[in-house]
Scaffold this active site. Structure first.
Site, PDB file in Angstrom:
ATOM      1  N   GLU A 110      86.392-144.925   6.163  1.00  0.00           N
ATOM      2  CA  GLU A 110      87.241-143.966   6.862  1.00  0.00           C
ATOM      3  C   GLU A 110      87.347-142.672   6.057  1.00  0.00           C
ATOM      4  OE1 GLU A 110      90.391-147.073   9.021  1.00  0.00           O
ATOM      5  OE2 GLU A 110      91.003-145.991   7.217  1.00  0.00           O
ATOM      6  N   CYS A 111      87.135-141.548   6.708  1.00  0.00           N
ATOM      7  CA  CYS A 111      87.431-140.212   6.171  1.00  0.00           C
ATOM      8  C   CYS A 111      86.802-139.988   4.792  1.00  0.00           C
ATOM      9  CB  CYS A 111      88.946-140.006   6.149  1.00  0.00           C
ATOM     10  SG  CYS A 111      89.463-138.268   6.129  1.00  0.00           S
ATOM     11  N   GLY A 112      87.597-140.046   3.722  1.00  0.00           N
ATOM     12  CA  GLY A 112      87.046-139.817   2.388  1.00  0.00           C
ATOM     13  C   GLY A 112      85.940-140.785   2.042  1.00  0.00           C
ATOM     14  N   SER A 138      83.884-143.131  10.122  1.00  0.00           N
ATOM     15  CA  SER A 138      84.651-142.303  11.039  1.00  0.00           C
ATOM     16  C   SER A 138      85.705-141.527  10.274  1.00  0.00           C
ATOM     17  CB  SER A 138      85.337-143.191  12.095  1.00  0.00           C
ATOM     18  OG  SER A 138      86.236-142.447  12.880  1.00  0.00           O
TER      19      SER A 138
END
Length: 462
Positions: A330-332, A431
């Site tokens: 996720e993200c980072g 994502s």
């Protein structure tokens, strides 16, 4: 059990500081305190966890059903003497500007929690009474249990403000905290500096200062006497033992990666996962015997040089991805798996290179807010057709849009914008969306069972 929710008139009024001071003072009295954070937040939960010595949990009435919120509150509070919920934004701020959905007020009403309202009193005089009166009248069915005035200039200033409030409002004033730079938590683009970046010595000094301020200026006895209507007697969710062998899921946890809902890790454990933490910054390679990876969000951009310089770990990550074992990021975590990260100053740093795209920081929020996700393809989180809820909060973007298959159809609650997301690359799913696994009861089970299936297939073909 005693407990209450600390809310604010707006973001930035000092809810976190007040909550930390209350926790520090109650622990000094020998009480076991269970902290909670309202809304989709990772940074405040880190600070609450360190101060309380117990993992903070998130309550969220938009992402999670009421039954899940009750289960989180009930299960996490076992063994505690008191619980404290820090709200998010302003008391009535939530999913939109019309309803109370997702707000601290909704959490308090659904869980029957007394509300303590924090106001920034730094530049206030008699007009502060009008603010309190407005909050009292905005929703009369949400009676405020008390008011705390933060950043008052002096005791004399506090007494003047208290007299203004008590002469016009019915909400009792439960004390104040002074403006004190020594207890301020440094901030950066995503919010507060992560708790993992603060030393134990600094934590000790902050704890002592906050506990003294709370003992001297807050009415702790009154706070600990507030009536709480939450029913702790209901039955919590029980997940039966599967009898299946555990799978080992590596979880990136260090200064660069700390954005995890503690309940996500608990649910993975309950369904048969062994959580194995590792540091992409400090460890030279992944732990042995991992069956899957879970890379959460954090501040990879702040530690880009260290992450890029740990070439042996990057090589280990690429080897793991090449083995077709599942990776969820996720993200980072997605940024770390990309080719490279370009910071605002134009400096670029090589990342793991598992994904066929690069990432860049933007200096502004990108697609912020709650999201509804329809799974359009079977993936590690669920089957096609499953509907999930999550949130998005990031200051970066994909530098060039990849030509990759997707698993998500995302609708943003604030803008109503829709897009394809959730990129698949082999057994890698990445994502920008953060999910609380209690948004749908099968997420953790799906992740563990798919990992176990792939592990058994690998064993069978070996």
């Amino acid at each position: 059990m005693k407990g209450f929710l600390v809310a604010g008139t707006a973001s930035g009024v000092g809810k976190t500081t007040v909550t930390l001071a209350l926790i520090a003072a109650m622990r000094r009295r020998g009480l076991i305190v269970q902290p909670f954070k309202g809304g989709p937040d990772f940074l405040d939960t880190g600070h609450l966890t360190r101060m309380a010595g117990r993992a903070a949990r998130n309550l969220d009435t938009w992402m999670l059903p009421l039954s899940a919120n009750k289960a989180v509150l009930r299960e996490a509070s076992k063994g505690a003497d008191v619980f404290v919920v820090e709200g998010m934004m302003g008391l009535f701020d939530g999913k939109d500007g019309v309803t109370k959905t997702g707000s601290s007020a909704e959490i308090a009403k659904l869980l029957q929690l007394p509300v303590v309202l924090v106001l920034d009193a730094a530049k206030s005089a008699r007009s502060i009474a009008a603010v309190v009166l407005g909050f009292e009248q905005f929703d009369p069915k949400l009676p405020l249990a008390g008011v705390i005035l933060n950043r008052a200039a002096s005791e004399r200033h506090f007494k003047m403000l208290k007299s203004a409030i008590t002469s016009s409002c019915k909400t009792p004033v439960l004390g104040w905290l002074p403006h004190d730079a020594s207890i301020a938590i440094p901030e950066r683009h995503l919010g507060l500096q992560a708790a993992e970046e603060s030393s134990d010595d600094n934590l000790g000094r902050q704890t002592d200062t906050l506990a003294c301020l709370a003992e001297n200026s807050l009415n702790l006895d009154a706070l600990l006497s507030l009536p709480c209507g939450f029913d702790f007697g209901e039955t919590s969710l029980v997940i039966p033992e599967t009898g299946m062998p555990a799978v080992r899921i590596g979880v990136a946890r260090d200064q660069a990666f700390s954005f995890y809902y503690e309940d996500n890790l608990d649910l993975l454990r309950k369904h048969g996962a062994e959580i194995v933490p590792f540091s992409p910054i400090a460890d030279l390679e992944l732990p042995e015997g991992l069956d899957a990876l879970y890379l959460g969000g954090g501040y990879p951009e702040v530690y880009a040089e260290q992450l890029s310089g740990n070439r042996s770990m990057l090589h280990s990550m690429r080897q793991f991805a090449a083995s077709d074992r599942p990776i969820y990021a996720e993200c980072g975590g997605m940024i770390y798996l990309s080719r490279q990260l370009t910071n605002l100053n134009g400096s670029s740093y090589g990342m793991a290179g598992i994904l066929p795209f690069s990432s860049e920081m933007t200096g502004k929020l990108e697609k912020f807010g709650y999201v509804t996700v329809n799974l359009t393809h079977d993936c590690v989180l669920g089957a096609s057709g499953t509907v999930l809820r999550g949130h998005s909060f990031h200051y970066s973007r994909i530098a060039e849009m990849p030509n990759l298959p997707t698993s998500y159809r995302v609708r943003y609650s604030l803008s109503d914008q829709q897009e394809e997301e959730g990129y698949r690359f082999g057994n890698v799913l990445v994502s920008y969306i953060h999910f609380h696994f209690r948004t749908a009861p099968h997420i953790a089970q799906r992740f563990v069972e798919l990992t176990r299936l792939l592990k058994s297939e690998e064993f069978t073909t070996a």
